[in-house]
Write a protein that holds these residues in place. Structure first.
Motif, PDB file in Angstrom:
ATOM      1  N   ALA A  98       0.825  -1.207   0.000  1.00  0.00           N
ATOM      2  CA  ALA A  98       0.000   0.000   0.000  1.00  0.00           C
ATOM      3  C   ALA A  98       0.863   1.262   0.000  1.00  0.00           C
ATOM      4  CB  ALA A  98      -0.928  -0.006   1.211  1.00  0.00           C
ATOM      5  N   LEU A  99       2.060   1.181   0.558  1.00  0.00           N
ATOM      6  CA  LEU A  99       2.932   2.353   0.655  1.00  0.00           C
ATOM      7  C   LEU A  99       3.857   2.509  -0.542  1.00  0.00           C
ATOM      8  CD1 LEU A  99       4.028   2.093   4.419  1.00  0.00           C
ATOM      9  CD2 LEU A  99       2.304   3.601   3.432  1.00  0.00           C
ATOM     10  N   SER A 132       7.789   5.735  -3.108  1.00  0.00           N
ATOM     11  CA  SER A 132       8.450   6.190  -4.338  1.00  0.00           C
ATOM     12  C   SER A 132       8.512   7.714  -4.397  1.00  0.00           C
ATOM     13  CB  SER A 132       7.708   5.645  -5.566  1.00  0.00           C
ATOM     14  OG  SER A 132       7.742   4.236  -5.587  1.00  0.00           O
ATOM     15  N   ASP A 133       7.460   8.364  -3.933  1.00  0.00           N
ATOM     16  CA  ASP A 133       7.447   9.831  -3.939  1.00  0.00           C
ATOM     17  C   ASP A 133       8.425  10.421  -2.927  1.00  0.00           C
ATOM     18  OD1 ASP A 133       5.517   9.760  -5.901  1.00  0.00           O
ATOM     19  OD2 ASP A 133       3.834  10.000  -4.512  1.00  0.00           O
ATOM     20  N   LEU A 134       8.748   9.660  -1.870  1.00  0.00           N
ATOM     21  CA  LEU A 134       9.681  10.170  -0.860  1.00  0.00           C
ATOM     22  C   LEU A 134      11.149   9.961  -1.239  1.00  0.00           C
ATOM     23  CD1 LEU A 134       7.998   9.066   2.495  1.00  0.00           C
ATOM     24  CD2 LEU A 134       8.040  11.341   1.470  1.00  0.00           C
ATOM     25  N   LEU A 135      11.417   9.071  -2.165  1.00  0.00           N
ATOM     26  CA  LEU A 135      12.812   8.752  -2.490  1.00  0.00           C
ATOM     27  C   LEU A 135      13.591   9.954  -3.020  1.00  0.00           C
ATOM     28  CD1 LEU A 135      12.476   5.177  -4.034  1.00  0.00           C
ATOM     29  CD2 LEU A 135      12.973   5.859  -1.686  1.00  0.00           C
ATOM     30  N   PRO A 136      13.018  10.830  -3.852  1.00  0.00           N
ATOM     31  CA  PRO A 136      13.791  12.017  -4.259  1.00  0.00           C
ATOM     32  C   PRO A 136      14.203  12.904  -3.090  1.00  0.00           C
ATOM     33  CG  PRO A 136      11.930  11.680  -5.736  1.00  0.00           C
ATOM     34  CD  PRO A 136      11.758  10.729  -4.596  1.00  0.00           C
ATOM     35  N   VAL A 177      12.978   5.501   9.355  1.00  0.00           N
ATOM     36  CA  VAL A 177      11.530   5.419   9.160  1.00  0.00           C
ATOM     37  C   VAL A 177      11.200   4.542   7.954  1.00  0.00           C
ATOM     38  CG1 VAL A 177       9.467   6.741   8.568  1.00  0.00           C
ATOM     39  CG2 VAL A 177      11.047   7.612  10.297  1.00  0.00           C
ATOM     40  N   LEU A 178      11.945   4.696   6.879  1.00  0.00           N
ATOM     41  CA  LEU A 178      11.713   3.855   5.699  1.00  0.00           C
ATOM     42  C   LEU A 178      11.958   2.382   6.036  1.00  0.00           C
ATOM     43  CD1 LEU A 178      13.351   6.011   2.867  1.00  0.00           C
ATOM     44  CD2 LEU A 178      10.922   5.677   3.327  1.00  0.00           C
ATOM     45  N   SER A 185      13.709  -1.073  -2.311  1.00  0.00           N
ATOM     46  CA  SER A 185      12.713  -2.137  -2.461  1.00  0.00           C
ATOM     47  C   SER A 185      11.735  -2.071  -1.290  1.00  0.00           C
ATOM     48  CB  SER A 185      13.385  -3.516  -2.508  1.00  0.00           C
ATOM     49  OG  SER A 185      14.046  -3.796  -1.282  1.00  0.00           O
ATOM     50  N   LEU A 186      10.503  -2.488  -1.548  1.00  0.00           N
ATOM     51  CA  LEU A 186       9.465  -2.511  -0.521  1.00  0.00           C
ATOM     52  C   LEU A 186       8.988  -3.947  -0.352  1.00  0.00           C
ATOM     53  CD1 LEU A 186       7.389  -1.189   1.377  1.00  0.00           C
ATOM     54  CD2 LEU A 186       5.916  -0.837  -0.619  1.00  0.00           C
ATOM     55  N   ASN A 187       9.251  -4.509   0.846  1.00  0.00           N
ATOM     56  CA  ASN A 187       8.890  -5.903   1.126  1.00  0.00           C
ATOM     57  C   ASN A 187       9.416  -6.859   0.051  1.00  0.00           C
ATOM     58  OD1 ASN A 187       7.306  -5.902   3.621  1.00  0.00           O
ATOM     59  ND2 ASN A 187       5.852  -4.651   2.487  1.00  0.00           N
TER      60      ASN A 187
END
Length: 201
Positions: free
Chosen positions: A92-93, A98-102, A138-139, A184-186
């Protein structure tokens, strides 16, 4: 006058049957035919019952098979629904991360730019470093992991090669520089790492 014998008609009937054996034969044949017809009817009844029993057994097997298939389909639908819910929960995140990576990239660039011996910049660099560390923590708590393949073999599933450079000091197809870290996410890649890869001389 002589009295008439009352038994005479019976004697006459017996005499007629004795005198006409064909009539007796026809009567016997009719009886046999009737018995045979009755026996045939009973046989047909038995055959029809056997056929009906066989048909009922086939129908029962077909109904049982249909019930098992319906149960299996229901279990498959339930399993797929559970998998979809689990995927939705786990990823879900993905867009948000992806928007927070920049932002993370900009903090890293700011930290690189602030590195130096200037005493006036050191407090700023320390603040940026702490902010970046908190951001990465946090990530990580939300299962967003860094892909930093410096010195590792190139993996096209995780890395995006920008260029290949000749380097005899390392094995060919080795990541020699990471231009932008991946994430990567999960376990699902949301951004590949942009890297430079060595090639043989």
């Amino acid at each position: 006058m002589a009295e008439q014998d009352p038994k005479q008609p019976e004697n006459e009937v017996q005499d007629e049957q004795t005198a006409n054996p064909e009539a007796q034969l026809e009567t016997a044949e009719e009886v046999a035919a009737a018995e045979a017809a009755d026996a045939g009817a009973e046989g047909d009844t038995e055959v029809s019952l056997d056929d009906e029993l066989s048909q009922l057994q086939e129908d029962l097997l077909a109904a049982r098979d249909a019930a098992l298939r319906a149960q299996a389909d229901a279990q498959n639908v339930k399993r797929r629904a559970e998998q979809d819910v689990e995927k939705a929960r786990k990823f879900a995140l993905e867009r948000f991360a992806s928007d927070l990576l920049p932002v993370v990239d900009n903090l890293e660039r700011a930290l690189e730019a602030a590195s130096g011996d200037d005493e006036a910049i050191k407090p700023i660099a320390e603040g940026v470093e702490l902010t970046l560390k908190s951001f990465i923590d946090v990530l990580g708590k939300n299962k967003v992991d860094v892909v930093d393949p410096q010195g590792e073999p190139f993996d096209p599933n995780l890395h995006q090669a920008i260029t290949m450079i000749e380097n005899k000091e390392v094995e060919p197809n080795t990541v020699t520089a990471v231009m932008q870290k991946g994430y990567s996410l999960n376990g699902r890649l949301i951004r590949p790492a942009m890297v430079m890869v060595s090639k043989g001389g």
